[in-house]
Design a protein around this motif. Structure first.
Motif, PDB file in Angstrom:
ATOM      1  N   VAL A 317      14.281  79.823   8.327  1.00 54.57           N
ATOM      2  CA  VAL A 317      14.136  79.122   7.096  1.00 54.57           C
ATOM      3  C   VAL A 317      15.452  78.565   6.770  1.00 54.57           C
ATOM      4  O   VAL A 317      15.522  77.329   6.218  1.00 54.57           O
ATOM      5  CB  VAL A 317      14.144  80.405   6.075  1.00 54.57           C
ATOM      6  N   SER A 318      16.613  79.082   7.207  1.00 47.41           N
ATOM      7  CA  SER A 318      17.894  78.475   7.198  1.00 47.41           C
ATOM      8  C   SER A 318      18.144  77.217   7.546  1.00 47.41           C
ATOM      9  O   SER A 318      18.579  76.240   7.262  1.00 47.41           O
ATOM     10  CB  SER A 318      18.773  79.565   7.649  1.00 47.41           C
ATOM     11  N   SER A 319      17.632  77.222   9.087  1.00 50.51           N
ATOM     12  CA  SER A 319      17.798  76.044   9.952  1.00 50.51           C
ATOM     13  C   SER A 319      16.705  75.024   9.195  1.00 50.51           C
ATOM     14  O   SER A 319      17.184  73.790   9.067  1.00 50.51           O
ATOM     15  CB  SER A 319      17.266  76.193  11.321  1.00 50.51           C
ATOM     16  N   GLY A 320      15.551  75.334   8.915  1.00 49.41           N
ATOM     17  CA  GLY A 320      14.579  74.107   8.309  1.00 49.41           C
ATOM     18  C   GLY A 320      15.042  73.724   6.992  1.00 49.41           C
ATOM     19  O   GLY A 320      14.891  72.388   6.836  1.00 49.41           O
ATOM     20  N   THR A 321      15.713  74.511   6.365  1.00 43.62           N
ATOM     21  CA  THR A 321      16.271  73.961   4.819  1.00 43.62           C
ATOM     22  C   THR A 321      17.348  72.992   5.255  1.00 43.62           C
ATOM     23  O   THR A 321      17.478  71.809   4.748  1.00 43.62           O
ATOM     24  CB  THR A 321      16.851  75.226   4.074  1.00 43.62           C
ATOM     25  N   LEU A 322      18.472  73.037   6.171  1.00 46.01           N
ATOM     26  CA  LEU A 322      19.426  72.413   6.397  1.00 46.01           C
ATOM     27  C   LEU A 322      18.890  71.015   7.157  1.00 46.01           C
ATOM     28  O   LEU A 322      19.150  69.883   6.851  1.00 46.01           O
ATOM     29  CB  LEU A 322      20.478  73.034   7.407  1.00 46.01           C
ATOM     30  N   LEU A 323      17.910  71.119   7.949  1.00 45.73           N
ATOM     31  CA  LEU A 323      17.301  69.916   8.718  1.00 45.73           C
ATOM     32  C   LEU A 323      16.573  69.053   7.725  1.00 45.73           C
ATOM     33  O   LEU A 323      16.767  67.786   7.705  1.00 45.73           O
ATOM     34  CB  LEU A 323      16.195  70.418   9.844  1.00 45.73           C
ATOM     35  N   ALA A 324      15.846  69.620   6.770  1.00 46.24           N
ATOM     36  CA  ALA A 324      15.164  68.947   5.595  1.00 46.24           C
ATOM     37  C   ALA A 324      16.233  68.037   4.878  1.00 46.24           C
ATOM     38  O   ALA A 324      16.001  66.966   4.420  1.00 46.24           O
ATOM     39  CB  ALA A 324      14.420  69.708   4.796  1.00 46.24           C
ATOM     40  N   MET A 325      17.033  68.826   4.481  1.00 43.30           N
ATOM     41  CA  MET A 325      18.680  68.451   3.683  1.00 43.30           C
ATOM     42  C   MET A 325      19.017  66.837   4.391  1.00 43.30           C
ATOM     43  O   MET A 325      19.374  66.060   3.793  1.00 43.30           O
ATOM     44  CB  MET A 325      19.488  69.073   3.368  1.00 43.30           C
ATOM     45  N   ILE A 326      19.322  67.108   5.704  1.00 41.69           N
ATOM     46  CA  ILE A 326      19.922  66.039   6.735  1.00 41.69           C
ATOM     47  C   ILE A 326      19.112  64.730   6.552  1.00 41.69           C
ATOM     48  O   ILE A 326      19.424  63.804   6.542  1.00 41.69           O
ATOM     49  CB  ILE A 326      20.055  66.476   8.066  1.00 41.69           C
TER      50      ILE A 326
END
Length: 535
Positions: A317-326
């Motif tokens: 969930v943390s990685s997905g959130t960051l990738l979406a923001m990038i």
């Protein structure tokens, strides 16, 4: 002497753990206290050097520090680059390293051979990946951290750990092959691997070679997306992280962020606004892939019965959130994502340590450790007589668990909520407050996923907490050493500090995000010694 030390400050986060690893490998494992002392002291020096580098980088507004090995100027020689983002990641790595080393000193460091040596080499590889200025040495440091992580993943033996470790090794060997293929394609087209030099050459690539360039970029991106855990490339992560020993899993929390860091760095530096035809390459894939990863991780959190697997899906969930923001390629969104990165990494690392302490009362952690100690010639029994076993211990663990759950779920009033609020506010106001542009449908879906993922985390963690603390079970109150509880309190204290000092922290993140989106300072500092400088 101080000026001379500051001159070499940029390489210290790499040199210190390398030197410590060399010394530790020469000492026999039966000298537990000596090896532990060297490892802890080296980690403390690493933390001090990392903080000093961060202060120096942020001094006077902004100061990019470059270090040319052998005094060969970029792009021909090896160069290390320390800016706001890389130094922040190095400091975060040092904090987690100190916490994991203290926690391992109580029990887990003696559950296998060469733990401290592998631990220091892992720190060297991670710090090198954050500080390197070219893709070739990024591959070198990437392999160093992976080689060390193989040994640490298998540390402690046990069939479950060995099986997950072998899968982990196989996946990362494929990832390394993809890394080499992607780098080779990029070098074949541009003739350079220096990141700053690549940023200047990519807009000039002829049209007949651009497809080859973008193919190389895509393959390279896949290698790092595997490490970051983007769906569907994340099949290996929850099982692997759950099987690792607690201090190793706590360090693995930042290893997934190595992939996120590199994707953030390369996407904005190589395929940013100045990349010509290749501008924004892969942005939509990151946005929608990140959203799919959040959804997958959320389902995993709700369906997990064990807290260790729940932590693994929380990493997704943390990685997905960051990738979406990038994928938004917006400075305001990136600033909120950086704040979230620090908070989630600290909270996840703390949660992995807490899981072992909480489950010790059920006997799971003690049974595994007893087997591993016996395998390496110990007495076959963990030192249960040392520690505190009172209801106050259980109360302290319960309070720590509640705070950690609130941080992971992003509920008020802690920094997890502030991070999500900053990201959602930026996503819904990409052009700033008062802008007339309508919010896209993808943005509304992303906001909904962020809210639902927080609710799912709270439900899953609440269920785990009730099963652990409210339902009576036939087990003793776990015996906890002070040195085991101290890292948990340290990480939670840093999250609370991040909440209290949210204003200065967000100011730093906004400055770091602005530097990433307008990299002229980075290019000028790295290529200052090259012929002709920066055009």
């Amino acid at each position: 002497m101080l000026d001379s030390l500051l001159t070499h400050l940029t390489i210290l986060p790499i040199a210190l753990p390398l030197l410590a690893g060399i010394i530790l490998v020469l000492i026999e494992d039966r000298h537990h206290v000596l090896k532990l002392t060297i490892s802890i002291v080296a980690t403390l020096f690493l933390l001090a050097a990392s903080v000093a580098l961060l202060v120096d980088t942020n001094a006077g507004g902004y100061n990019i520090s470059t270090y040319q090995l052998g005094n060969w100027p970029a792009p021909f020689g090896i160069v290390l680059v320390a800016d706001r983002l890389s130094t922040m990641m190095v400091v975060l790595n040092a904090v987690l390293a100190l916490s994991a080393a203290l926690f391992a000193s109580a029990r887990w460091a003696r559950a296998g051979q060469h733990f401290h040596t592998l631990f220091q080499l892992l720190l060297m590889g991670v710090n090198g990946a954050f500080l390197t200025g070219d893709l070739f040495n990024l591959f070198v440091f990437f392999e160093v951290l992976l080689a060390a992580s193989y040994g640490l993943m298998l540390h402690g033996s046990g069939s479950l750990r060995v099986r997950a470790g072998l899968h982990y090794v196989a996946v990362n060997l494929v990832t390394s092959a993809l890394f080499l293929i992607g780098v080779s394609l990029i070098y074949g087209v541009t003739g350079t691997l220096n990141m700053a030099d690549l940023a200047l050459r990519i807009p000039l690539v002829p049209d007949d070679s651009r497809m080859l360039l973008e193919a190389g970029g895509a393959i390279l991106g896949i290698a790092f997306l595997v490490k970051a855990g983007m769906w569907p490339l994340s099949f290996w992560l929850p099982t692997t992280y759950a099987a690792a020993s607690p201090p190793v899993a706590a360090m693995f929390a930042i290893m997934s962020k190595v992939g996120v860091y590199i994707i953030l760095r390369l996407s904005l530096l190589l395929f940013g606004l100045e990349a010509g035809v290749s501008a924004h390459f892969g942005g939509q894939w990151l946005l929608y892939g990140g959203m799919a990863t959040i959804a997958f991780g959320t389902i995993g959190v709700l369906s997990s019965q064990g807290m260790a697997r729940m932590a693994g899906f929380s990493v997704l969930v943390s990685s997905g959130t960051l990738l979406a923001m990038i994928g938004y390629e917006n400075a305001g969104v990136t600033a909120g994502a950086l704040y979230y990165l620090v908070n989630s990494t600290l909270a996840l690392s703390c949660f992995y340590l807490l899981v072992e302490l909480v489950e010790r009362g059920r006997g799971a952690g003690a049974d595994v450790l007893a087997v591993t100690l016996e395998a390496f010639g110990d007495d076959g029994e963990p030192e249960e007589e040392v520690g505190v076993a009172t209801p106050r211990t259980l109360a302290l663990l319960g309070m720590a668990f509640v705070i950690c759950a609130i941080l992971l779920a992003g509920m008020p009033p802690f920094s997890g909520f502030l991070a999500k609020f900053a990201m959602i506010g930026a996503v819904l106001n990409l052009e700033g407050l008062g802008a007339s542009d309508a919010v896209s449908g993808a943005s509304w879906w992303l906001v909904a996923l962020l809210i639902i993922s927080g609710l799912a985390a709270m439900i899953g963690l609440l269920r785990a907490g009730i099963n652990t603390y409210w339902i009576s079970f036939d087990a003793e109150v776990p015996r906890i050493r002070v040195v085991e509880m101290l890292p948990v309190l340290l990480l939670l204290g840093l999250c609370l500090t991040l909440t209290v000092l949210a204003g200065p922290a967000m100011g730093y993140m906004q400055a770091a995000a602005q530097d990433l989106h307008v990299p002229i300072g980075y290019l000028g500092s790295v290529l200052a010694g090259a012929d002709g400088g920066v055009p």
